[in-house]
Design a protein around this motif. Structure first.
Motif, PDB file in Angstrom:
ATOM      1  N   THR A  24       0.837  -1.196   0.000  1.00  0.00           N
ATOM      2  CA  THR A  24       0.000   0.000   0.000  1.00  0.00           C
ATOM      3  C   THR A  24       0.875   1.250   0.000  1.00  0.00           C
TER       4      THR A  24
ATOM      5  N   SER B 299      -2.042   6.027  -2.935  1.00  0.00           N
ATOM      6  CA  SER B 299      -3.283   5.288  -3.204  1.00  0.00           C
ATOM      7  C   SER B 299      -4.354   5.576  -2.148  1.00  0.00           C
ATOM      8  N   THR B 300      -4.050   6.506  -1.218  1.00  0.00           N
ATOM      9  CA  THR B 300      -5.005   6.880  -0.166  1.00  0.00           C
ATOM     10  C   THR B 300      -5.140   8.403  -0.132  1.00  0.00           C
TER      11      THR B 300
ATOM     12  N   GLY C 229      -3.823  -3.186   2.746  1.00  0.00           N
ATOM     13  CA  GLY C 229      -4.534  -2.050   2.182  1.00  0.00           C
ATOM     14  C   GLY C 229      -4.622  -0.825   3.071  1.00  0.00           C
TER      15      GLY C 229
ATOM     16  N   GLU D  74      -6.515   1.874   1.095  1.00  0.00           N
ATOM     17  CA  GLU D  74      -6.134   1.983  -0.305  1.00  0.00           C
ATOM     18  C   GLU D  74      -7.379   2.036  -1.192  1.00  0.00           C
ATOM     19  N   GLY D  75      -7.384   2.996  -2.120  1.00  0.00           N
ATOM     20  CA  GLY D  75      -8.475   3.092  -3.085  1.00  0.00           C
ATOM     21  C   GLY D  75      -9.738   3.742  -2.554  1.00  0.00           C
ATOM     22  N   GLU D  76      -9.746   4.105  -1.265  1.00  0.00           N
ATOM     23  CA  GLU D  76     -10.919   4.779  -0.692  1.00  0.00           C
ATOM     24  C   GLU D  76     -10.618   6.255  -0.512  1.00  0.00           C
ATOM     25  N   ASN D  77     -11.669   7.073  -0.517  1.00  0.00           N
ATOM     26  CA  ASN D  77     -11.470   8.520  -0.482  1.00  0.00           C
ATOM     27  C   ASN D  77     -11.266   9.101   0.909  1.00  0.00           C
TER      28      ASN D  77
END
Length: 196
Positions: A2, A6-7, A31, A67-70
């Protein structure tokens, strides 16, 4: 692995808000990216390319993002004044979630009082700080044993705190930010009593 980019921390880092990190890395949970350090919430006016420290920070921060979340599901830290909450919310606005756990320790609220304040759709638990650290106060609040965490590294400690914090809830009296401003005490000078 991670990465910060990506965050939501990638955006905060590009804004130079992540200051003096004790930890800024992936944790043991897949993640998850964690941060411990200071969050700049008000910058000093910049002259030419001179780098000045922020005027106001949220200190002793512990937070994480997936990771990948706003958003940022968990954030805790220390504010010298409850009055800085509005600036903190503004600094974190893209990261705050309605279901997030946000616990703030403020220096200038009554030591016997605890509150909840809703801002921008998120709930903040506002607690006094009794001359201890956010980490110690949090362990006490979440009923975590310091000795159980001693053998863990920084990432492991952060994961253990997050695991307990995400199920934390309390029915503290709800006040508005404006009511909090009326209730708060004077802002302490953090440099008083320091040897010169």
């Amino acid at each position: 692995m991670t990465t910060m980019e990506s965050t939501i921390f990638g955006k905060l880092n590009s804004e130079h808000r992540l200051q003096n990190p004790v930890f800024k890395d992936a944790t043991k949970v897949p993640g998850r990216f964690g941060f411990r350090g200071e969050l700049a919430i008000k910058f000093a006016p910049q002259v030419a390319d001179e780098a000045r420290p922020p005027e106001i920070t949220c200190d002793q921060v512990m937070a994480y993002a997936q990771e990948g979340e706003n958003g940022m599901p968990f954030f805790t830290g220390y504010l010298l004044s409850f009055g800085y909450l509005e600036m903190l919310v503004e600094a974190l606005k893209d990261a705050l979630l309605p279901e997030g756990k946000y616990i703030l320790f403020c220096n200038n609220i009554d030591l016997l009082k605890k509150y909840t304040v809703k801002m921008n759709g998120s709930t903040f638990y506002i607690l006094p700080i009794d001359e201890a650290t956010v980490y110690n106060e949090l362990l006490e609040l979440l009923h975590l044993e310091k000795n159980d965490l001693k053998k863990l590294d920084t990432a492991g400690k952060l994961d253990a705190v997050i695991a307990k914090a995400m199920s934390f809830s309390a029915n503290y009296p709800e006040i508005t930010y404006e009511e909090g401003l009326q209730l708060m005490g004077p802002v302490r000078n953090p440099n008083e009593n320091r040897p010169v």
